[in-house]
Design a protein around this motif. Structure first.
Motif, mmCIF file in Angstrom:
data_model
loop_
_atom_site.group_PDB
_atom_site.id
_atom_site.type_symbol
_atom_site.label_atom_id
_atom_site.label_comp_id
_atom_site.label_asym_id
_atom_site.label_seq_id
_atom_site.Cartn_x
_atom_site.Cartn_y
_atom_site.Cartn_z
ATOM 1 N N ALA A 154 0.768 -1.051 -0.045
ATOM 2 C CA ALA A 154 -0.125 0.217 0.145
ATOM 3 C C ALA A 154 0.912 1.290 0.027
ATOM 4 O O ALA A 154 1.957 1.126 0.578
ATOM 5 C CB ALA A 154 -0.895 -0.146 1.041
ATOM 6 N N GLY A 155 0.158 2.219 -0.429
ATOM 7 C CA GLY A 155 1.043 3.673 -0.362
ATOM 8 C C GLY A 155 1.044 3.876 1.081
ATOM 9 O O GLY A 155 2.382 4.514 1.272
ATOM 10 N N THR A 156 0.110 3.677 1.898
ATOM 11 C CA THR A 156 0.485 3.923 3.603
ATOM 12 C C THR A 156 1.652 3.039 3.943
ATOM 13 O O THR A 156 2.411 3.809 4.713
ATOM 14 C CB THR A 156 -0.877 3.496 4.167
ATOM 15 O OG1 THR A 156 -1.848 4.060 3.665
ATOM 16 C CG2 THR A 156 -0.839 3.892 5.628
ATOM 17 N N ILE A 161 4.782 4.983 2.920
ATOM 18 C CA ILE A 161 5.121 6.213 3.793
ATOM 19 C C ILE A 161 5.699 6.046 5.090
ATOM 20 O O ILE A 161 6.661 6.326 5.622
ATOM 21 C CB ILE A 161 3.772 7.028 3.927
ATOM 22 C CG1 ILE A 161 3.326 7.660 2.521
ATOM 23 C CG2 ILE A 161 3.812 8.329 4.851
ATOM 24 C CD1 ILE A 161 1.847 8.284 2.748
ATOM 25 N N THR A 202 -5.016 17.102 3.203
ATOM 26 C CA THR A 202 -4.742 15.720 2.553
ATOM 27 C C THR A 202 -5.413 14.751 3.048
ATOM 28 O O THR A 202 -6.386 14.983 3.987
ATOM 29 C CB THR A 202 -3.120 15.591 2.773
ATOM 30 O OG1 THR A 202 -2.595 14.450 1.960
ATOM 31 C CG2 THR A 202 -2.826 15.301 4.254
ATOM 32 N N ALA A 232 -3.847 9.114 5.359
ATOM 33 C CA ALA A 232 -2.540 8.320 5.149
ATOM 34 C C ALA A 232 -1.424 8.889 5.121
ATOM 35 O O ALA A 232 -0.298 8.492 5.318
ATOM 36 C CB ALA A 232 -2.807 7.336 4.042
ATOM 37 N N VAL A 278 2.754 16.831 0.054
ATOM 38 C CA VAL A 278 1.748 15.989 -0.685
ATOM 39 C C VAL A 278 1.478 17.032 -1.930
ATOM 40 O O VAL A 278 1.691 17.994 -2.227
ATOM 41 C CB VAL A 278 0.368 15.946 0.034
ATOM 42 C CG1 VAL A 278 -0.696 15.283 -0.739
ATOM 43 C CG2 VAL A 278 0.588 15.231 1.313
ATOM 44 N N ASP A 288 4.800 12.518 -0.901
ATOM 45 C CA ASP A 288 3.473 11.934 -0.752
ATOM 46 C C ASP A 288 3.071 12.065 -2.381
ATOM 47 O O ASP A 288 2.332 13.025 -2.490
ATOM 48 C CB ASP A 288 2.584 12.217 0.192
ATOM 49 C CG ASP A 288 1.281 11.300 -0.004
ATOM 50 O OD1 ASP A 288 1.111 10.510 -0.763
ATOM 51 O OD2 ASP A 288 0.659 11.264 1.012
ATOM 52 N N ALA A 293 1.070 9.946 -3.834
ATOM 53 C CA ALA A 293 0.186 9.013 -4.039
ATOM 54 C C ALA A 293 -0.897 9.506 -5.118
ATOM 55 O O ALA A 293 -1.316 8.638 -5.755
ATOM 56 C CB ALA A 293 -0.421 8.565 -2.687
ATOM 57 N N GLU A 294 -1.309 10.451 -5.274
ATOM 58 C CA GLU A 294 -2.288 11.004 -6.109
ATOM 59 C C GLU A 294 -1.650 11.722 -7.485
ATOM 60 O O GLU A 294 -2.403 12.178 -8.386
ATOM 61 C CB GLU A 294 -2.775 12.019 -5.399
ATOM 62 C CG GLU A 294 -3.672 11.698 -4.267
ATOM 63 C CD GLU A 294 -4.421 12.768 -3.430
ATOM 64 O OE1 GLU A 294 -4.666 13.844 -4.039
ATOM 65 O OE2 GLU A 294 -5.048 12.504 -2.359
ATOM 66 N N PHE A 298 -1.588 2.638 -5.610
ATOM 67 C CA PHE A 298 -1.955 2.246 -6.427
ATOM 68 C C PHE A 298 -3.401 1.392 -6.151
ATOM 69 O O PHE A 298 -3.729 0.646 -6.355
ATOM 70 C CB PHE A 298 -1.263 0.874 -7.239
ATOM 71 C CG PHE A 298 -0.031 1.301 -7.711
ATOM 72 C CD1 PHE A 298 0.320 2.097 -8.805
ATOM 73 C CD2 PHE A 298 1.394 0.887 -6.859
ATOM 74 C CE1 PHE A 298 1.697 2.471 -9.215
ATOM 75 C CE2 PHE A 298 2.433 1.072 -7.208
ATOM 76 C CZ PHE A 298 2.625 1.798 -8.280
ATOM 77 N N ASN A 299 -3.972 2.055 -5.212
ATOM 78 C CA ASN A 299 -5.282 1.997 -4.461
ATOM 79 C C ASN A 299 -6.451 1.915 -5.670
ATOM 80 O O ASN A 299 -6.063 2.599 -6.929
ATOM 81 C CB ASN A 299 -5.460 3.075 -3.285
ATOM 82 C CG ASN A 299 -6.812 2.540 -2.647
ATOM 83 O OD1 ASN A 299 -7.182 1.415 -2.733
ATOM 84 N ND2 ASN A 299 -6.957 3.146 -1.374
ATOM 85 N N LYS A 308 -6.869 5.444 -7.678
ATOM 86 C CA LYS A 308 -6.060 6.088 -8.251
ATOM 87 C C LYS A 308 -5.899 6.299 -9.818
ATOM 88 O O LYS A 308 -6.507 5.290 -10.370
ATOM 89 C CB LYS A 308 -4.493 5.682 -7.713
ATOM 90 C CG LYS A 308 -4.596 6.010 -6.016
ATOM 91 C CD LYS A 308 -4.641 7.412 -5.714
ATOM 92 C CE LYS A 308 -4.658 7.923 -4.184
ATOM 93 N NZ LYS A 308 -4.951 7.122 -2.990
ATOM 94 N N GLY A 312 -2.153 -1.297 -3.456
ATOM 95 C CA GLY A 312 -0.579 -1.253 -3.426
ATOM 96 C C GLY A 312 -0.076 0.006 -3.494
ATOM 97 O O GLY A 312 -0.563 0.957 -3.451
ATOM 98 N N TRP A 356 -10.830 16.725 1.013
ATOM 99 C CA TRP A 356 -10.295 15.929 2.151
ATOM 100 C C TRP A 356 -10.416 17.021 3.248
ATOM 101 O O TRP A 356 -10.185 18.203 3.087
ATOM 102 C CB TRP A 356 -8.917 15.876 1.924
ATOM 103 C CG TRP A 356 -8.465 14.853 0.971
ATOM 104 C CD1 TRP A 356 -7.397 15.133 -0.135
ATOM 105 C CD2 TRP A 356 -8.913 13.615 0.589
ATOM 106 N NE1 TRP A 356 -7.147 14.074 -1.122
ATOM 107 C CE2 TRP A 356 -8.084 13.097 -0.413
ATOM 108 C CE3 TRP A 356 -9.793 12.743 1.499
ATOM 109 C CZ2 TRP A 356 -8.236 11.701 -0.772
ATOM 110 C CZ3 TRP A 356 -9.651 11.350 0.776
ATOM 111 C CH2 TRP A 356 -9.119 10.910 -0.115
HETATM 112 C C1 LIG Z 1 -4.157 7.284 -1.291
HETATM 113 C C2 LIG Z 1 -3.533 8.050 -0.498
HETATM 114 C C3 LIG Z 1 -2.429 7.373 0.395
HETATM 115 C C4 LIG Z 1 -2.509 5.924 0.684
HETATM 116 O O1 LIG Z 1 -2.282 5.279 -0.226
HETATM 117 P P1 LIG Z 1 -2.872 3.754 -0.055
HETATM 118 O O2 LIG Z 1 -2.238 2.982 -1.231
HETATM 119 O O3 LIG Z 1 -4.434 3.805 0.017
HETATM 120 O O4 LIG Z 1 -2.370 3.166 1.183
HETATM 121 C C5 LIG Z 1 -1.700 8.360 0.798
HETATM 122 N N1 LIG Z 1 -1.613 9.538 0.710
HETATM 123 C C6 LIG Z 1 -2.554 10.280 -0.526
HETATM 124 C C7 LIG Z 1 -2.583 11.808 -0.302
HETATM 125 C C8 LIG Z 1 -3.212 9.382 -1.020
HETATM 126 O O5 LIG Z 1 -4.565 10.135 -1.530
#
Ligand SMILES: *Cc1c(COP(=O)(O)O)cnc(C)c1O
Length: 379
Positions: free
Chosen positions: A62-64, A67, A88, A91, A136, A162, A164-165, A187-188, A191, A198, A322
């Motif tokens: 996961a992205g989490t 991090i 944000t 996570a 972020v 971060d 993630a997005e 890769f939630n 996304k 992932g 958010w």
């Molecule tokens: C989706 C997201 C994450 C976490 O990613 P996961 O893969 O869902 O754990 C972290 N930071 C931001 C800003 C996100 O949007």
């Protein structure tokens, strides 16, 4: 429009698969690589590194998780202070708390909705020695990286990006996620590309990425027997999931082009309305436009909730901005630096007046017309 067309739900951002994903997954099954290692994991890492120019990449669950490991690699420990964007998803900052460290929230600025360099400077005056700064790139728009990187390097504090997005977004031609000492992608399911779930930790420093791989597989020492000299995690990406990622990555630029088209379709549709503004673009960047967002003019008779309700009544998904972390009950004790000298923060103002519009790349032109018609009809 047929009843069938109308009853089909329009999503905020749902997975879009193409077929190649199944080919990589089938290969994993055919060769019995159904494990948290294998050729798809290695291939996905190499291909992500090639795509972003990040250097090295570790595929995680996961992205989490990425991090969390990133903070550990930067040495974050109990009692440390970590600066993090306030506007944000949770996570971005939950893993700071996993390590017993203290998040200190930095407000957004109005130009990109990302970390305010001014508020960051003021945070350094009160806390000269944070262990890391988590930046972020909200909704895919790159932050003011020149300013933020300059401030952090002057204070000799590492940046964890971060991203993630913002996979596929660039700042001055360079991919977001590759500016910080460590970068993170997600890769939630919703996304811009997805593996169902992932994440990826990236860095130019091979040793950091190698250590992430070790920590993500229970931190085994190089011994024949099971020996451990530190605490590990079960955070590795599976070879099946990585297969989905390899197939998705082939379509990354196509997804970005479609997200971009959605953003500019909305922008054009609301151009004549002074009640509606699109989320801002960074002129030094090229955003992936993961989600298209709007804010409603201060004092506008129509509220974000009214827009979301009107869309939901037509089976169309949208979402609030958010809710800033400094306004969350769970982080009520954490310090916060406002971009503004006084009054409401930039993040809170965007949260109050904004919403995320349906940004699914499978939206047809007719879907877009319908969404736009419903929103315009409220004014
Ligand atoms: C989706 C997201 C994450 C976490 O990613 P996961 O893969 O869902 O754990 C972290 N930071 C931001 C800003 C996100 O949007």
């Amino acid at each position: 429009m047929s009843e069938n067309e109308k009853s089909r739900r329009i999503y905020l951002s749902s997975p879009t698969m193409h077929g190649e994903e199944q080919r990589f997954v089938a290969e994993a099954f055919d060769t019995n690589w159904v494990a948290p290692l294998g050729p798809n994991v290695n291939g996905f890492e190499t291909e992500m590194a090639a795509y972003t120019g990040c250097g090295y990449a570790a595929a995680l669950s996961a992205g989490t998780a990425a991090i969390h490991l990133g903070l550990k690699l930067l040495g974050v420990q109990r009692g440390d202070v970590v600066f993090v964007s306030s506007l944000t998803f949770s996570a971005s900052c939950n893993p700071i708390v996993y390590e017993g460290a203290k998040p200190v929230f930095i407000d957004a600025e109005p130009d990109t909705w990302n970390m305010s360099p001014g508020a960051l400077e003021r945070a350094f005056e009160k806390y000269p020695n944070p262990k890391a700064v988590v930046v972020v790139h909200l909704y895919g728009t790159p932050a003011k990286l020149d300013e933020i990187m300059e401030i952090c390097s002057r204070h000799q504090v590492p940046v964890l990006e971060d991203a993630a997005e913002s996979l596929g977004s660039t700042y001055k031609g360079v991919y977001t996620g590759t500016f910080g000492r460590i970068g993170v992608y997600s890769f939630n399911g919703n996304k811009i590309i997805t593996t169902s779930g992932g994440g990826m930790l990236v860095s130019k420093e091979e040793a950091l990425v190698q250590e992430a791989r070790v920590l993500s597989t229970q931190a085994r020492d190089a011994a024949r027997h099971y020996q451990h000299s530190k605490i590990g995690y079960n955070y590795r990406m599976s070879n099946v999931v990585a297969g989905i990622g390899r197939g998705q990555l082939l379509h990354m630029d196509a997804h970005k082009a479609l997200k971009n088209k959605i953003y500019y379709r909305y922008k054009e549709a609301f151009a004549d309305m002074d009640e509606i503004s699109m989320n801002p673009m960074n002129p030094d960047g090229d955003a992936n436009n993961w989600l298209s967002c709007i804010t409603l003019k201060e004092g506008c008779r129509v509220t974000p909730t009214a827009v979301m309700d009107a869309l939901e009544a037509e089976n169309i998904e949208s979402r609030p901005i958010w809710k800033p972390m400094n306004l969350q009950p769970v982080f009520a004790d954490c310090d916060f630096f406002n971009h503004n000298a006084d009054g409401i923060s930039v993040g809170e103002d965007i949260f109050n007046r904004g919403l995320c519009l349906p940004s699914d790349i499978k939206n047809t032109d007719a879907d877009m017309e319908r969404i736009i018609g419903i929103i315009r009809g409220l004014f």
